[in-house]
Design an enzyme around this catalytic site. Structure first.
Site, short mmCIF file in Angstrom:
data_model
loop_
_atom_site.label_atom_id
_atom_site.label_comp_id
_atom_site.label_asym_id
_atom_site.label_seq_id
_atom_site.Cartn_x
_atom_site.Cartn_y
_atom_site.Cartn_z
N TRP A 146 -15.16 2.37 -7.75
CA TRP A 146 -15.44 1.02 -7.22
C TRP A 146 -14.24 0.61 -6.37
CZ3 TRP A 146 -19.54 -2.44 -8.99
CH2 TRP A 146 -19.46 -3.73 -8.44
N ASP A 147 -14.40 0.70 -5.06
CA ASP A 147 -13.27 0.46 -4.17
C ASP A 147 -13.27 -0.97 -3.62
OD1 ASP A 147 -10.98 1.11 -2.74
OD2 ASP A 147 -11.81 2.97 -1.94
N ASP A 155 -2.89 5.26 -3.31
CA ASP A 155 -3.31 6.26 -2.33
C ASP A 155 -2.17 7.24 -2.07
OD1 ASP A 155 -5.90 5.54 -1.94
OD2 ASP A 155 -5.55 4.35 -0.15
N TRP A 163 0.85 -1.19 0.00
CA TRP A 163 0.00 0.00 0.00
C TRP A 163 0.89 1.25 0.00
CZ3 TRP A 163 -0.95 3.47 4.30
CH2 TRP A 163 -1.93 4.43 4.01
N ARG A 218 -9.58 -3.52 7.85
CA ARG A 218 -10.21 -2.19 7.96
C ARG A 218 -11.62 -2.29 8.57
NH1 ARG A 218 -11.84 2.55 3.67
NH2 ARG A 218 -10.85 4.24 4.76
C1 GLA Z 1 -9.43 3.76 -0.12
C2 GLA Z 1 -9.22 4.51 -1.42
C3 GLA Z 1 -9.24 5.98 -1.16
C4 GLA Z 1 -10.54 6.39 -0.50
C5 GLA Z 1 -10.77 5.57 0.76
C6 GLA Z 1 -12.15 5.82 1.32
O1 GLA Z 1 -8.35 3.90 0.73
O2 GLA Z 1 -8.04 4.11 -2.02
O3 GLA Z 1 -9.06 6.70 -2.36
O4 GLA Z 1 -11.59 6.19 -1.41
O5 GLA Z 1 -10.63 4.18 0.51
O6 GLA Z 1 -12.37 5.07 2.46
#
Ligand code: GLA
Length: 715
Positions: free
Chosen positions: A472-473, A535, A193, A438
């Site tokens: 879409w996460d 991120d 990450w 998470r």
């Molecule tokens: C992930 C995504 C971020 C954001 C968060 C929201 O970490 O990569 O861009 O959307 O979730 O919880």
């Protein structure tokens, strides 16, 4: 073109040949993959070597010293196999021999339930070779698609049980190739990450087996399902390079094995670890598609080929071939702490800046004010958003912006209505509480009811508000898998859901995301033409992340946002210009509290948006040349050149300022020698040949993280 000459199958791409032979016993032998060769029967070339201390059968055949097309373990070849199927006797010894073949004109292999490359307006042919093991009644159809205009080969395999009993597929790589002894390096992309896809190049030594695999659920942060095998002398600009990219979003594996004589086997497919698939009589099993690409012009040549294939022939969305809207995402501006009025302030400022799409990120649903609850409850939080999603979308539209929304559809929090109603929908194993990631569990996408719930709950929202974009996460890894092979079933469920929603909402632009770039793979790209790359949006970190992501994936897929300084992930302070200059090489957007910007920054951002508007078609469609690698030192530079060579953009970054030092000249690539190019800002003129063979001096400012972007046109 696919040619059959005697016992030779010869697949010819634009400038590539892939040659398969059938030996006198029916074994499929690999003969050549690389530069184009003449059409002839190459069977006389099969070497009938024998070596001491090897296994052989009564005819003296020893498969271990052959280059094989789809090897099994245990029948005279003791290298690691492309497939392994447990038969009714409980062993998995097998030998597949040639049965027959067919050539399918104008068609790309399509694989049931899985995303694939499609032919579009390109001419393609598919060769299907059927192999059979008569002892256990297993048939395997190897499929090869070749394109007239591309140097790629698509490979996959289909297993058919023609026995009367159940058999179990335990290993089923999509592709396997044995390369002749030689000196090769392997390039692969491990990460984590906010440190996705590092560029790692390693020697392949005698006897070494490199297992580039991931068993974390999605294709994962840990290692990308793309590798390159290259000649020792390969660089960005020259040398032979082979790419292997798997169109798959689950547990994947690429194994590179250098045998005891120095031959190198590369195989790619579903990770056999914790995999098995029971095949009942007459049932078939399909592997995902592996995309093989060859270039004799180094990593750069290979990337440009992969970029063309993946931006033109992978994603069915209409957005794949359209400029994407410049967006503002509220995540790093507000995190969970927002209300409708705060969002509208952002929207109004965004409008004034020239931004086209407002994306509402996490926190709009259920009672989600932190990451501990509500995933699965896809209904609006009216306390935060009194107008509802429909009302908010209208307000955003009234300001002249499109509206986009975040979802994490594959997940559920234990603290949610959905979990309380359907606890059995979370993935778990009997007698154990599932592990958290998470604070959330994963939904069981191998269950049709769960897939239907996701399709329905998202459809209700997408169908009842003017939503132009979906993020879409997917924010945790998969644990507690109930049985072997579960991960594959889940992945098929995911594709089913994505198929349904993208077909139902063809106008919506889908963007993939998985805690940043944790599922940046060709499977996801088949549905969403762009993916949130990481991120980590620090411009200096992004040099490396975007550089190595571009090895396989086109800039049109790489989402890149300008965020706040100090950066939220690494704390680095960088100029606004640097952040934008790096983000231009992708799908550009903003993710910071623009309402807090002063007048100077506001003016700068307006200009950035005007600039990106001018270059975005070029970024999406042009040829990408990496000039200086951020992995090699203090500099990073790249160039995006229009297909007709009439214009280009040049980017450079000197990471740390250097005292009293001259920066090296940059020799450009991919231009027309005979054209004159004008720098749009300075009006300086340069010849194409001059820029490529003499070079251009970069202009850096004397501070850390200095960047430049220059735009040149020939007319
Ligand atoms: C992930 C995504 C971020 C954001 C968060 C929201 O970490 O990569 O861009 O959307 O979730 O919880």
């Amino acid at each position: 073109m696919i040619l059959k000459n005697g016992n030779t199958f010869h697949l010819q791409g634009r400038s590539t040949s892939y040659i398969i032979l059938i030996n006198e016993y029916g074994d499929l032998i690999h003969y050549h993959y690389g530069k184009k060769l003449a059409d002839m029967d190459y069977c006389a070339r099969i070497a009938n070597e024998s070596r001491s201390v090897m296994s052989y059968d009564e005819k003296g055949i020893c498969l271990e010293i052959s280059l094989l097309e789809y090897p099994a373990y245990g029948y005279t070849d003791l290298r690691s196999p492309a497939y392994s199927v447990k038969n009714k006797y409980g062993n998995s010894v097998s030998r597949l021999l040639y049965k027959d073949y067919c050539i399918i004109q104008n068609e790309v292999q399509q694989i049931e339930g899985m995303p694939c490359v499609f032919s579009g307006d390109k001419k393609a042919q598919t060769l299907e070779i059927t192999l059979r093991d008569n002892i256990i009644n297993l048939e395997v159809i190897l499929s090869y698609t070749v394109f007239e205009e591309y140097d790629i080969i698509l490979r996959s395999a289909k297993f058919i049980n023609t026995a009367d009993e159940v058999m179990t597929v335990e290993t089923c790589y999509s592709a396997s190739i044995d390369f002749e002894k030689g000196e090769y390096d392997l390039v692969y992309f491990p990460g984590a990450w906010i440190r996705e896809r590092e560029f790692i190049r390693t020697e392949i030594r005698l006897g070494e087996k490199l297992d580039i695999s991931n068993a974390r659920g999605g294709s994962g942060h840990a290692v990308n399902p793309f590798v390159m095998l290259c000649s020792k002398d390969a660089t960005e600009r020259k040398g032979e390079v082979y790419g292997f990219s798997l169109i798959y979003s689950g547990n994947h594996s690429t194994v590179v094995e250098c045998d005891i004589y120095g031959n190198v086997r590369v195989k790619q497919g579903i990770n056999p670890f914790e995999f098995e698939h029971e095949l009942r009589p007459d049932e078939t099993f399909y592997t995902p598609q592996s995309v093989l690409c060859y270039s004799d012009s180094g990593f750069g040549g290979l990337s440009r080929e992969m970029h063309d294939v993946y931006r033109n022939n992978l994603c069915k969305s209409k957005w794949a071939n359209m400029d994407r809207p410049i967006l503002i995402n509220n995540w790093e501006a507000t995190y969970f702490d927002f209300d409708e009025e705060k969002l509208m302030e952002i929207v109004k400022k965004a409008k004034a800046l020239g931004i086209e799409l407002f994306v509402l990120d996490d926190g709009w649903f259920g009672k989600r004010n932190d990451d501990k609850s509500s995933l699965g409850d896809w209904f609006v939080n009216k306390q935060k958003l009194p107008s509802g999603i429909n009302g908010l979308a209208k307000r955003v539209n009234n300001e002249g912006l499109k509206f986009g929304l975040w979802f994490e559809p594959e997940m559920v929090n234990p603290d949610s209505k959905l979990y309380r109603t359907h606890p059995a929908w979370a993935i778990s194993v009997p007698d154990r509480r599932p592990a958290f990631g998470r604070n959330q569990y994963m939904l069981d996408l191998s269950n049709n009811d769960v897939c239907d719930y996701i399709i329905k709950s998202l459809s209700d929202i997408l169908g009842n508000a003017n939503i132009s974009y979906v993020k879409w996460d997917y924010n945790r890894m998969m644990t507690d898998m109930p049985c072997k092979g579960y991960n594959h079933r889940y992945t098929l469920g995911l594709y089913k859901v994505l198929d349904a929603l993208t077909e139902k909402f063809p106008d919506v632009l889908f963007e993939g995301c998985a805690s940043g770039g944790g599922r940046f793979d060709a499977g996801i790209l088949a549905y969403s033409p762009q993916i949130w790359t990481s991120d980590n949006s620090d411009a200096v970190s992004r040099l490396k992340i975007q550089y190595s992501t571009s090895m396989c994936y086109p800039l049109s897929t790489i989402s890149a946002h300008v965020t706040a300084s100090p950066n939220h992930q690494v704390g680095r302070i960088t100029p606004l210009k640097t952040r934008a200059d790096v983000a231009y090489a992708g799908i550009f957007g903003y993710e910071l509290d623009i309402t807090q910007m002063d007048a100077v920054e506001t003016e700068e951002v307006k200009k950035q948006i005007e600039f990106y508007n001018e270059i975005r078609t070029l970024v999406r469609t042009g040829d990408f040349y990496r000039l200086q690698s951020p992995y090699d030192g203090n500099y990073c530079s790249w160039q995006i050149v229009a297909k007709d060579k009439s214009e280009f953009v040049l980017f450079g970054c000197r990471v740390l300022a250097l005292p009293n030092t001259k920066d090296a000249i940059l020799k450009l690539e991919g231009l027309d020698e005979s054209l004159q190019y004008t720098d749009i800002d300075t009006e300086e003129q340069f010849g194409g040949a001059e820029l490529m063979y003499r070079g251009i001096l970069p202009k850096y400012k004397n501070y850390d993280f200095s960047t430049f972007v220059r735009r040149f046109k020939s007319k």
